[in-house]
Design a protein around this motif. Sequence first.
Motif, PDB file in Angstrom:
ATOM      1  N   ASP D 294       0.834  -1.214   0.000  1.00  0.00           N
ATOM      2  CA  ASP D 294       0.000   0.000   0.000  1.00  0.00           C
ATOM      3  C   ASP D 294       0.866   1.261   0.000  1.00  0.00           C
ATOM      4  OD1 ASP D 294       1.082  -0.140   2.499  1.00  0.00           O
ATOM      5  OD2 ASP D 294      -0.802   0.160   3.568  1.00  0.00           O
ATOM      6  N   ILE D 295       2.051   1.155  -0.593  1.00  0.00           N
ATOM      7  CA  ILE D 295       3.007   2.268  -0.555  1.00  0.00           C
ATOM      8  C   ILE D 295       2.456   3.522  -1.240  1.00  0.00           C
ATOM      9  CG2 ILE D 295       4.209   1.434  -2.649  1.00  0.00           C
ATOM     10  CD1 ILE D 295       5.834   3.107   0.413  1.00  0.00           C
ATOM     11  N   ASP D 296       1.548   3.377  -2.208  1.00  0.00           N
ATOM     12  CA  ASP D 296       1.007   4.557  -2.901  1.00  0.00           C
ATOM     13  C   ASP D 296       0.251   5.485  -1.947  1.00  0.00           C
ATOM     14  OD1 ASP D 296      -0.825   2.415  -2.751  1.00  0.00           O
ATOM     15  OD2 ASP D 296      -2.037   3.209  -4.391  1.00  0.00           O
ATOM     16  N   ASP D 297      -0.646   4.909  -1.166  1.00  0.00           N
ATOM     17  CA  ASP D 297      -1.395   5.709  -0.201  1.00  0.00           C
ATOM     18  C   ASP D 297      -0.479   6.332   0.840  1.00  0.00           C
ATOM     19  OD1 ASP D 297      -3.910   5.537  -1.094  1.00  0.00           O
ATOM     20  OD2 ASP D 297      -4.613   4.057   0.349  1.00  0.00           O
ATOM     21  N   THR D 298       0.457   5.523   1.321  1.00  0.00           N
ATOM     22  CA  THR D 298       1.311   5.972   2.410  1.00  0.00           C
ATOM     23  C   THR D 298       2.180   7.139   1.973  1.00  0.00           C
ATOM     24  OG1 THR D 298       1.360   3.654   2.994  1.00  0.00           O
ATOM     25  CG2 THR D 298       2.841   5.100   4.191  1.00  0.00           C
ATOM     26  N   VAL D 299       2.793   7.022   0.808  1.00  0.00           N
ATOM     27  CA  VAL D 299       3.664   8.101   0.338  1.00  0.00           C
ATOM     28  C   VAL D 299       2.857   9.376   0.097  1.00  0.00           C
ATOM     29  CG1 VAL D 299       4.998   8.871  -1.669  1.00  0.00           C
ATOM     30  CG2 VAL D 299       5.554   6.726  -0.554  1.00  0.00           C
ATOM     31  N   LYS D 300       1.640   9.228  -0.419  1.00  0.00           N
ATOM     32  CA  LYS D 300       0.789  10.395  -0.654  1.00  0.00           C
ATOM     33  C   LYS D 300       0.535  11.141   0.667  1.00  0.00           C
ATOM     34  CE  LYS D 300      -3.510   9.797  -2.262  1.00  0.00           C
ATOM     35  NZ  LYS D 300      -4.563   9.413  -3.220  1.00  0.00           N
ATOM     36  N   ARG D 301       0.178  10.367   1.686  1.00  0.00           N
ATOM     37  CA  ARG D 301      -0.162  10.967   2.970  1.00  0.00           C
ATOM     38  C   ARG D 301       1.067  11.598   3.637  1.00  0.00           C
ATOM     39  NH1 ARG D 301      -2.686   6.452   5.186  1.00  0.00           N
ATOM     40  NH2 ARG D 301      -4.074   6.459   3.379  1.00  0.00           N
ATOM     41  N   LEU D 302       2.183  10.871   3.632  1.00  0.00           N
ATOM     42  CA  LEU D 302       3.395  11.387   4.263  1.00  0.00           C
ATOM     43  C   LEU D 302       3.889  12.656   3.571  1.00  0.00           C
ATOM     44  CD1 LEU D 302       5.298   8.051   4.822  1.00  0.00           C
ATOM     45  CD2 LEU D 302       4.691   9.690   6.603  1.00  0.00           C
ATOM     46  N   SER D 303       3.816  12.674   2.259  1.00  0.00           N
ATOM     47  CA  SER D 303       4.264  13.844   1.513  1.00  0.00           C
ATOM     48  C   SER D 303       3.473  15.071   1.936  1.00  0.00           C
ATOM     49  CB  SER D 303       4.069  13.638   0.003  1.00  0.00           C
ATOM     50  OG  SER D 303       4.662  12.456  -0.415  1.00  0.00           O
ATOM     51  N   TYR D 304       2.172  14.877   2.049  1.00  0.00           N
ATOM     52  CA  TYR D 304       1.318  15.997   2.409  1.00  0.00           C
ATOM     53  C   TYR D 304       1.670  16.505   3.804  1.00  0.00           C
ATOM     54  CZ  TYR D 304      -2.803  18.878   2.840  1.00  0.00           C
ATOM     55  OH  TYR D 304      -3.644  19.963   3.001  1.00  0.00           O
ATOM     56  N   THR D 305       1.898  15.573   4.724  1.00  0.00           N
ATOM     57  CA  THR D 305       2.220  15.947   6.109  1.00  0.00           C
ATOM     58  C   THR D 305       3.519  16.745   6.171  1.00  0.00           C
ATOM     59  OG1 THR D 305       1.105  13.950   6.867  1.00  0.00           O
ATOM     60  CG2 THR D 305       2.603  15.012   8.427  1.00  0.00           C
ATOM     61  N   ILE D 306       4.512  16.322   5.414  1.00  0.00           N
ATOM     62  CA  ILE D 306       5.791  17.037   5.429  1.00  0.00           C
ATOM     63  C   ILE D 306       5.671  18.397   4.742  1.00  0.00           C
ATOM     64  CG2 ILE D 306       8.170  17.001   4.567  1.00  0.00           C
ATOM     65  CD1 ILE D 306       8.110  13.949   4.952  1.00  0.00           C
ATOM     66  N   SER D 307       4.973  18.450   3.614  1.00  0.00           N
ATOM     67  CA  SER D 307       4.870  19.742   2.923  1.00  0.00           C
ATOM     68  C   SER D 307       4.103  20.738   3.793  1.00  0.00           C
ATOM     69  CB  SER D 307       4.225  19.585   1.544  1.00  0.00           C
ATOM     70  OG  SER D 307       2.947  19.036   1.650  1.00  0.00           O
ATOM     71  N   GLU D 308       3.099  20.261   4.530  1.00  0.00           N
ATOM     72  CA  GLU D 308       2.400  21.176   5.426  1.00  0.00           C
ATOM     73  C   GLU D 308       3.339  21.686   6.524  1.00  0.00           C
ATOM     74  OE1 GLU D 308      -0.957  22.594   5.366  1.00  0.00           O
ATOM     75  OE2 GLU D 308      -0.133  22.104   3.400  1.00  0.00           O
ATOM     76  N   GLY D 309       4.204  20.808   7.033  1.00  0.00           N
ATOM     77  CA  GLY D 309       5.189  21.231   8.031  1.00  0.00           C
ATOM     78  C   GLY D 309       6.067  22.348   7.478  1.00  0.00           C
ATOM     79  N   LEU D 310       6.512  22.187   6.248  1.00  0.00           N
ATOM     80  CA  LEU D 310       7.347  23.215   5.612  1.00  0.00           C
ATOM     81  C   LEU D 310       6.558  24.499   5.367  1.00  0.00           C
ATOM     82  CD1 LEU D 310       9.162  20.814   3.147  1.00  0.00           C
ATOM     83  CD2 LEU D 310      10.305  22.202   4.889  1.00  0.00           C
ATOM     84  N   ASN D 311       5.303  24.355   4.932  1.00  0.00           N
ATOM     85  CA  ASN D 311       4.476  25.541   4.700  1.00  0.00           C
ATOM     86  C   ASN D 311       4.272  26.331   5.999  1.00  0.00           C
ATOM     87  OD1 ASN D 311       4.193  25.140   1.941  1.00  0.00           O
ATOM     88  ND2 ASN D 311       2.313  23.933   2.148  1.00  0.00           N
ATOM     89  N   ILE D 312       4.096  25.615   7.118  1.00  0.00           N
ATOM     90  CA  ILE D 312       3.925  26.297   8.411  1.00  0.00           C
ATOM     91  C   ILE D 312       5.174  27.125   8.732  1.00  0.00           C
ATOM     92  CG2 ILE D 312       3.750  25.948  10.916  1.00  0.00           C
ATOM     93  CD1 ILE D 312       2.017  23.442  10.274  1.00  0.00           C
ATOM     94  N   VAL D 313       6.334  26.533   8.542  1.00  0.00           N
ATOM     95  CA  VAL D 313       7.578  27.236   8.882  1.00  0.00           C
ATOM     96  C   VAL D 313       7.806  28.437   7.971  1.00  0.00           C
ATOM     97  CG1 VAL D 313      10.096  27.074   8.918  1.00  0.00           C
ATOM     98  CG2 VAL D 313       8.708  25.201   9.823  1.00  0.00           C
ATOM     99  N   PHE D 314       7.619  28.230   6.668  1.00  0.00           N
ATOM    100  CA  PHE D 314       8.062  29.270   5.734  1.00  0.00           C
ATOM    101  C   PHE D 314       6.952  30.213   5.265  1.00  0.00           C
ATOM    102  CE2 PHE D 314      11.283  25.867   5.082  1.00  0.00           C
ATOM    103  CZ  PHE D 314      12.344  26.574   5.647  1.00  0.00           C
ATOM    104  N   CYS D 315       5.690  29.748   5.314  1.00  0.00           N
ATOM    105  CA  CYS D 315       4.617  30.601   4.787  1.00  0.00           C
ATOM    106  C   CYS D 315       3.544  30.886   5.830  1.00  0.00           C
ATOM    107  CB  CYS D 315       3.973  29.956   3.563  1.00  0.00           C
ATOM    108  SG  CYS D 315       5.179  29.568   2.313  1.00  0.00           S
ATOM    109  N   GLY D 316       3.757  30.379   7.031  1.00  0.00           N
ATOM    110  CA  GLY D 316       2.881  30.696   8.171  1.00  0.00           C
ATOM    111  C   GLY D 316       1.441  30.417   7.993  1.00  0.00           C
TER     112      GLY D 316
END
Lengths: 316, 316, 316, 316
Positions: D294-316
């Motif tokens: 089920d790597i497709d679902d997992t990678v999709k979800r993890l990617s979103y979680t990390i990009s949101e973390g970056l968006n919080i830091v850099f774009c508030g």
Amino acid sequence: MVGNFQVRTDLALEARENYQDGDARIRGVRVEEKEDKEKEIYTTVVHIETENGAKAMGKPVGTYITLEARGLSDQDEDYHREISEEIARHLRQLIGEGEKTVLIVGLGNREVTPDALGPNVVNNLRITRHIIREFGKTAPGTEKENSVSAIVPGVMAQTGMETLEIIQGIVKETKPELVVVIDALAARSTRRLNRTIQITDTGINPGSGVGNHRQGINREILGIPVIAIGVPTVVDAATIVNDTMENLIEAMDQTENMQQLGGMLGTLNKAEKYELIQELISPHLNTMFVTPKDIDDTVKRLSYTISEGLNIVFCG
Amino acid sequence: MVGNFQVRTDLALEARENYQDGDARIRGVRVEEKEDKEKEIYTTVVHIETENGAKAMGKPVGTYITLEARGLSDQDEDYHREISEEIARHLRQLIGEGEKTVLIVGLGNREVTPDALGPNVVNNLRITRHIIREFGKTAPGTEKENSVSAIVPGVMAQTGMETLEIIQGIVKETKPELVVVIDALAARSTRRLNRTIQITDTGINPGSGVGNHRQGINREILGIPVIAIGVPTVVDAATIVNDTMENLIEAMDQTENMQQLGGMLGTLNKAEKYELIQELISPHLNTMFVTPKDIDDTVKRLSYTISEGLNIVFCG
Amino acid sequence: MVGNFQVRTDLALEARENYQDGDARIRGVRVEEKEDKEKEIYTTVVHIETENGAKAMGKPVGTYITLEARGLSDQDEDYHREISEEIARHLRQLIGEGEKTVLIVGLGNREVTPDALGPNVVNNLRITRHIIREFGKTAPGTEKENSVSAIVPGVMAQTGMETLEIIQGIVKETKPELVVVIDALAARSTRRLNRTIQITDTGINPGSGVGNHRQGINREILGIPVIAIGVPTVVDAATIVNDTMENLIEAMDQTENMQQLGGMLGTLNKAEKYELIQELISPHLNTMFVTPKDIDDTVKRLSYTISEGLNIVFCG
Amino acid sequence: MVGNFQVRTDLALEARENYQDGDARIRGVRVEEKEDKEKEIYTTVVHIETENGAKAMGKPVGTYITLEARGLSDQDEDYHREISEEIARHLRQLIGEGEKTVLIVGLGNREVTPDALGPNVVNNLRITRHIIREFGKTAPGTEKENSVSAIVPGVMAQTGMETLEIIQGIVKETKPELVVVIDALAARSTRRLNRTIQITDTGINPGSGVGNHRQGINREILGIPVIAIGVPTVVDAATIVNDTMENLIEAMDQTENMQQLGGMLGTLNKAEKYELIQELISPHLNTMFVTPKDIDDTVKRLSYTISEGLNIVFCG
């Protein structure tokens, strides 16, 4: 041209047609035309030879080869192979003899179907630079001994960077002898969409491409030869409207019961007509493009044909 | 309407505006309008109540809910959550109380960016049917106990089959109680693109959608309720031209030095105007659409908003 | 076999090798082997002729053609064309003479690279059913006059439905005379990955494929012939571990200073060995697969080779 | 370690566990552990403080923060938001106060599902550099005033270039103050797959990542701070085999009727055991990886979680 509306075309062929409305020959521009009736390929080579010619055409000095082939939108595989060989032949003439280290750049946005031409071409290329660097020029599958690298830089909304910044950085770091850029273009006429391939030694210049590059990607800026291969896959939405207006004026001159009306519009001079058109075009249209419904199939096929052309030249 | 040119719109909202040019109220059509100023959502509910109303509107009897929200194209996540909840609220009203087994159908072509709305929505759905069938209704993550299945049937050029054939086959085999279809629509006006969501209990009807379905997908044919959710992502290329013509006529009435000319065109009746337009439209345009350059981002965002709306209703 | 651990293989070829450890010939199973040295294609045809043979092999009665070709992973286009023609030749033998209406099904998950074989094959097919239905058998590009339709049903986690439910629904609705399913398979040995194509007239049977179908897709169930074409793209993670254990036992028999130890493990009978292995395998491994790092290129190339084989048979 | 087989892990956490088999504390390595029971997040910070510690761990001097969260593989959106905030909190500590111009690099191959983490993260980022350059820091949607650019360089088989060459070229051209690289990692244990996020200020170092980078991407080489965020999505196939061997030895010590045998294998010292394992591992395995179905679902979800973390830091 009056005002800030411009009927945009990335094809030198069409730039010349625009001009010719009034005047058959442009000084500083030389044109050769050839028809291969058997292969149904119509080739036009526009040589812009002087700054005067460049100004008249709105395109830089250089050579613009255009292949027009009705069958480009069809599924005939053998036909596509012939086109790939035509592309290869013209590329060789522009590039000259001898081995090269080449960087191939797939411009455009892979998420927008008609703009995905460049990224798709790169997907099908035979990449050899890393193999040659590791195993030398005698590595298997590298008979032609060209070193091929490739990049899909993405568009500014995805990267925050000008495409030029990315390419210039990579060129300085990896020092290729030649850059080939692939890009989806805007045509002036829907009839040319997906049936025309333009190959030029002038690279990419500001305002061209579906995504409207703001900076040029050319020999002047990169310091090495830059070949651009493009296919028109969209027409600017504003251009469609402009065409209709011109049709209207023409129709009015011909349609019997409207001659009086047509005569009237006809009395407007070119400047006045464009002013009229400009007023009519919704500002929304400037951010929109027109493209055929079957663009997915067409872009897939064209990308493959171009990448095979490049593979023939560089990987034999 | 004269000839075979039709300004196409899949939005009941716009069908009504067309009509109203001449006539403020249509018999058999009832309209409610509501503005939520805080959320900046403008809601229009068009009830087509009689066959007479259906004929006037060119759309079947039923309820058409339209949400217009400027912010739909923006990146504000909290705003999108509010829209998802609005979608959920309207869906619940159309569907009624109680658990359901639902088949969600993502229409359109995932390879063509503005037509990928349906397939993208399905990608983000919580699918539960197989879990409930295996573990029963007490399975974790299925509090709402609806059984959700989904399919992306593809388009006729990819499958060789009518979408209806595929859906009908699956419906007969899996027997859902409700079908929800998601489709990208064609609007009449570029201003409505990507800012409008239409929810209707009339399903999909011939000629609608970016891909122009030839057969309806509705209650009459499937034998169970069919809800359709659509967002206009394209305008037919021919429509753009038509709009310009209408702008021309209007402009002529207003622009001082053209009144005489305008008056003349103005004397043409509607039928004559359409005849004129039809002559001007290049036949190529009928297979083309107009869409914004940033359609990739917009479709991604809209798909997520709609799938969240569906997840709220069915998986709570 | 003891316990619930099974070394899984979808290849009849490997099922036979398993068995042969102890016994050279299986009653009810007939095998033909052929090597084309020039083309470097090794062909094995396994005929399972009786229920006894089926039981021994763990596969249903029918014909299993396996093409092994080292070059399948390489980039040589001419070689791939030869393989496409081989595939076409075998398909014709299984299908028989005469025109057919065929539904081609691309099984698997397009989002998981080694499972995307089926969906990718469908992407490259020439689809003709809708053209023939609209324009008749004399439509251009349909010389062979077969009616080809295709579907990518998706996997259960995406649809909530058994693949069989979707296919059965579509078959009942569109009534093809033949179904061809394409699926990524699991091999027993990493050496066979991406170098082997299996063509069988037994369809898909429970437990096969990367996604482990729970229900068969075969003639018995669909009522029409079902051909399956598969390529092993993964090995079950548990199988890798099993192989190592067998290597261990073998190594112990050979490595000098471990003979005493090896002898000991060697005294375990098959059942005891499997019990041992089962204890060692982490339960996590059952949901995992092993695949090569360059699986993206390989699947792309294999898909194209198979779709060309199908295009040769059905569209000439 | 004997021979050239290495159980590879990109997680400092696991490197430490390896070492601890024999020895509880490593000089020059300081570890902090913290459990947030409510949020079910287990945080380990490994500080490698001296060259001695670096040698023992096989990782450069620096800080390695590991978040382990069971729920990372689940669909709970609120939980993922909490993880995004945890990522943001740790990033801020590593980066320090003040505005930054940052280049975010999505390493890996977007065509291979478990390696697509980096490219997917970049897809969801808010990119602001071009907006700030055009409209200044008061542009809407840029409250935090960081300038964010991003690139997906692709892998060497696609580009023919070392990832480092591409990044170095872009860094020299666009002069960011900070680089953040996102990469899919290899873990030692299947239990850590897709449940662990590592954040480090040491960048990427040779041999790490699914694609095994040959050159480091770190402060030493780029001249500016390089933060790396990674999630293990694969285990090397050879590692699985190694684990089984270790299980075998352990099992033999415990299983009653095999103690004698186990005792024997147990008398091999570490070096001898690895020699044994090395002999057993098929050379094919070195180019293969193990990943969940089920790597497709997992990678999709993890990617979103990390990009949101970056968006919080850099774009508030």
